[in-house]
Write an enzyme that holds these catalytic residues in place. Sequence first.
Site, mmCIF file in Angstrom:
data_model
loop_
_atom_site.group_PDB
_atom_site.id
_atom_site.type_symbol
_atom_site.label_atom_id
_atom_site.label_comp_id
_atom_site.label_asym_id
_atom_site.label_seq_id
_atom_site.Cartn_x
_atom_site.Cartn_y
_atom_site.Cartn_z
ATOM 1 N N LYS A 11 -4.144 -35.790 -30.639
ATOM 2 C CA LYS A 11 -5.452 -36.197 -30.110
ATOM 3 C C LYS A 11 -5.809 -37.649 -30.484
ATOM 4 O O LYS A 11 -5.189 -38.232 -31.373
ATOM 5 C CB LYS A 11 -6.518 -35.221 -30.630
ATOM 6 C CG LYS A 11 -6.333 -33.781 -30.117
ATOM 7 C CD LYS A 11 -7.480 -32.878 -30.588
ATOM 8 C CE LYS A 11 -7.332 -31.472 -30.038
ATOM 9 N NZ LYS A 11 -8.471 -30.593 -30.471
ATOM 10 N N TYR A 51 -9.399 -28.634 -20.321
ATOM 11 C CA TYR A 51 -10.184 -27.742 -21.181
ATOM 12 C C TYR A 51 -11.174 -26.878 -20.383
ATOM 13 O O TYR A 51 -12.168 -26.408 -20.937
ATOM 14 C CB TYR A 51 -10.935 -28.553 -22.249
ATOM 15 C CG TYR A 51 -10.109 -28.891 -23.470
ATOM 16 C CD1 TYR A 51 -9.633 -27.891 -24.319
ATOM 17 C CD2 TYR A 51 -9.817 -30.207 -23.816
ATOM 18 C CE1 TYR A 51 -8.889 -28.196 -25.458
ATOM 19 C CE2 TYR A 51 -9.069 -30.517 -24.947
ATOM 20 C CZ TYR A 51 -8.612 -29.507 -25.768
ATOM 21 O OH TYR A 51 -7.881 -29.800 -26.893
ATOM 22 N N PHE A 59 -19.801 -27.248 -27.114
ATOM 23 C CA PHE A 59 -19.156 -28.505 -27.488
ATOM 24 C C PHE A 59 -18.281 -29.086 -26.374
ATOM 25 O O PHE A 59 -17.582 -30.079 -26.578
ATOM 26 C CB PHE A 59 -18.305 -28.313 -28.756
ATOM 27 C CG PHE A 59 -17.291 -27.199 -28.653
ATOM 28 C CD1 PHE A 59 -16.073 -27.386 -28.004
ATOM 29 C CD2 PHE A 59 -17.562 -25.960 -29.204
ATOM 30 C CE1 PHE A 59 -15.150 -26.364 -27.898
ATOM 31 C CE2 PHE A 59 -16.634 -24.926 -29.097
ATOM 32 C CZ PHE A 59 -15.420 -25.131 -28.442
ATOM 33 N N ARG A 87 0.966 -23.055 -34.079
ATOM 34 C CA ARG A 87 -0.400 -22.774 -34.579
ATOM 35 C C ARG A 87 -0.392 -22.748 -36.113
ATOM 36 O O ARG A 87 -1.360 -23.172 -36.750
ATOM 37 C CB ARG A 87 -0.922 -21.425 -34.041
ATOM 38 C CG ARG A 87 -1.033 -21.305 -32.521
ATOM 39 C CD ARG A 87 -2.159 -22.062 -31.884
ATOM 40 N NE ARG A 87 -3.450 -21.874 -32.485
ATOM 41 C CZ ARG A 87 -4.585 -22.359 -31.974
ATOM 42 N NH1 ARG A 87 -4.564 -23.024 -30.820
ATOM 43 N NH2 ARG A 87 -5.720 -22.185 -32.569
ATOM 44 N N THR A 93 -8.685 -24.385 -36.813
ATOM 45 C CA THR A 93 -9.453 -25.345 -36.010
ATOM 46 C C THR A 93 -10.316 -26.246 -36.895
ATOM 47 O O THR A 93 -10.357 -27.457 -36.712
ATOM 48 C CB THR A 93 -10.371 -24.584 -35.016
ATOM 49 O OG1 THR A 93 -9.573 -23.645 -34.292
ATOM 50 C CG2 THR A 93 -11.059 -25.528 -34.056
ATOM 51 N N ARG A 104 -3.813 -30.141 -39.750
ATOM 52 C CA ARG A 104 -5.270 -30.321 -39.753
ATOM 53 C C ARG A 104 -5.819 -30.499 -41.168
ATOM 54 O O ARG A 104 -6.758 -31.267 -41.382
ATOM 55 C CB ARG A 104 -5.938 -29.169 -39.005
ATOM 56 C CG ARG A 104 -5.800 -29.343 -37.477
ATOM 57 C CD ARG A 104 -6.130 -28.114 -36.721
ATOM 58 N NE ARG A 104 -6.340 -28.367 -35.283
ATOM 59 C CZ ARG A 104 -6.496 -27.409 -34.387
ATOM 60 N NH1 ARG A 104 -6.472 -26.131 -34.764
ATOM 61 N NH2 ARG A 104 -6.676 -27.704 -33.113
ATOM 62 N N HIS A 117 -3.842 -30.448 -30.563
ATOM 63 C CA HIS A 117 -4.068 -29.248 -29.740
ATOM 64 C C HIS A 117 -2.768 -28.475 -29.688
ATOM 65 O O HIS A 117 -1.689 -29.061 -29.649
ATOM 66 C CB HIS A 117 -4.461 -29.633 -28.307
ATOM 67 C CG HIS A 117 -4.353 -28.474 -27.351
ATOM 68 N ND1 HIS A 117 -5.372 -27.565 -27.182
ATOM 69 C CD2 HIS A 117 -3.319 -28.038 -26.570
ATOM 70 C CE1 HIS A 117 -4.973 -26.630 -26.324
ATOM 71 N NE2 HIS A 117 -3.731 -26.890 -25.944
ATOM 72 N N GLU A 128 -0.346 -24.904 -19.428
ATOM 73 C CA GLU A 128 -0.633 -26.219 -20.026
ATOM 74 C C GLU A 128 0.565 -27.166 -19.928
ATOM 75 O O GLU A 128 0.396 -28.377 -19.738
ATOM 76 C CB GLU A 128 -1.078 -26.036 -21.481
ATOM 77 C CG GLU A 128 -2.436 -25.341 -21.586
ATOM 78 C CD GLU A 128 -2.901 -25.112 -23.015
ATOM 79 O OE1 GLU A 128 -3.996 -24.548 -23.183
ATOM 80 O OE2 GLU A 128 -2.181 -25.503 -23.960
HETATM 81 P P1 ADP Z 1 -8.075 -24.664 -31.227
HETATM 82 O O1 ADP Z 1 -7.853 -26.122 -30.862
HETATM 83 O O2 ADP Z 1 -7.796 -24.428 -32.683
HETATM 84 O O3 ADP Z 1 -7.317 -23.715 -30.323
HETATM 85 P P2 ADP Z 1 -10.496 -23.945 -29.767
HETATM 86 O O4 ADP Z 1 -9.601 -23.597 -28.624
HETATM 87 O O5 ADP Z 1 -11.485 -22.910 -30.213
HETATM 88 O O6 ADP Z 1 -9.639 -24.380 -31.058
HETATM 89 O O7 ADP Z 1 -11.329 -25.236 -29.414
HETATM 90 C C1 ADP Z 1 -10.744 -26.307 -28.698
HETATM 91 C C2 ADP Z 1 -11.127 -27.614 -29.359
HETATM 92 O O8 ADP Z 1 -12.534 -27.799 -29.217
HETATM 93 C C3 ADP Z 1 -10.889 -27.700 -30.871
HETATM 94 O O9 ADP Z 1 -9.555 -28.005 -31.231
HETATM 95 C C4 ADP Z 1 -11.855 -28.796 -31.258
HETATM 96 O O10 ADP Z 1 -11.342 -30.086 -30.945
HETATM 97 C C5 ADP Z 1 -13.042 -28.497 -30.346
HETATM 98 N N1 ADP Z 1 -14.035 -27.645 -31.030
HETATM 99 C C6 ADP Z 1 -13.912 -26.318 -31.304
HETATM 100 N N2 ADP Z 1 -15.005 -25.845 -31.936
HETATM 101 C C7 ADP Z 1 -15.846 -26.904 -32.044
HETATM 102 C C8 ADP Z 1 -17.150 -27.079 -32.596
HETATM 103 N N3 ADP Z 1 -17.809 -26.066 -33.172
HETATM 104 N N4 ADP Z 1 -17.712 -28.315 -32.535
HETATM 105 C C9 ADP Z 1 -17.073 -29.364 -31.949
HETATM 106 N N5 ADP Z 1 -15.836 -29.270 -31.403
HETATM 107 C C10 ADP Z 1 -15.233 -28.061 -31.458
HETATM 108 MG MG MG Z 2 -7.548 -23.414 -28.297
#
Ligand code: ADP
Ligand code: MG
Length: 140
Positions: A11, A51, A59, A87, A93, A104, A117, A128
């Site tokens: 990212k 996304y 968010f 993962r 996350t 992370r 991601h 994806e």
């Molecule tokens: P992951 O990337 O671990 O699969 P998610 O799919 O739940 O997590 O969320 C996608 C992305 O959205 C996260 O990697 C992060 O960049 C952002 N994100 C998730 N939760 C939040 C939050 N509470 N506030 C701001 N950004 C968030």
């Molecule tokens: Mg995700």
Amino acid sequence: MAVTRTLSIIKPDATKRNLTGAINAKFEAAGLRIVAQKRLHLTKAQAGAFYAVHAERPFYDELCTFMASGPVVAQVLEGEDAVAKNREVMGATNPAQADEGTIRKEFALSIGENSVHGSDSEENAAIEIAFFFSGLEIVG
Ligand code: ADP
Ligand code: MG
């Protein structure tokens, strides 16, 4: 366990800090092979399309703005059970909850600017990967 593929994105917070190589070293140390990779600067609309599953989350707008704020590196990683393995290497996350040694934990700045991601299922990995790469660009 079968050899499979997953979609990874380094990212903007990480490319900005010149961490591409350090992050790739973690993938390789974990046995994941980078079989496709390209650096690109997404538009906000492209980030929004990628996304789209998160469109209803609070968010979403912040996430799309962030993902379009600088270069990203899109990659296909290949290895034994690649989705789950990646993962594991990424960590939780929220970096405050990520295990020691994960990307992370080591590099993320916040729950939003969390450096990488990774696809969350084999089904989504296929979708994806196709978003970023043609078959010709993936060389295992
Ligand atoms: P992951 O990337 O671990 O699969 P998610 O799919 O739940 O997590 O969320 C996608 C992305 O959205 C996260 O990697 C992060 O960049 C952002 N994100 C998730 N939760 C939040 C939050 N509470 N506030 C701001 N950004 C968030
Ligand atoms: Mg995700």
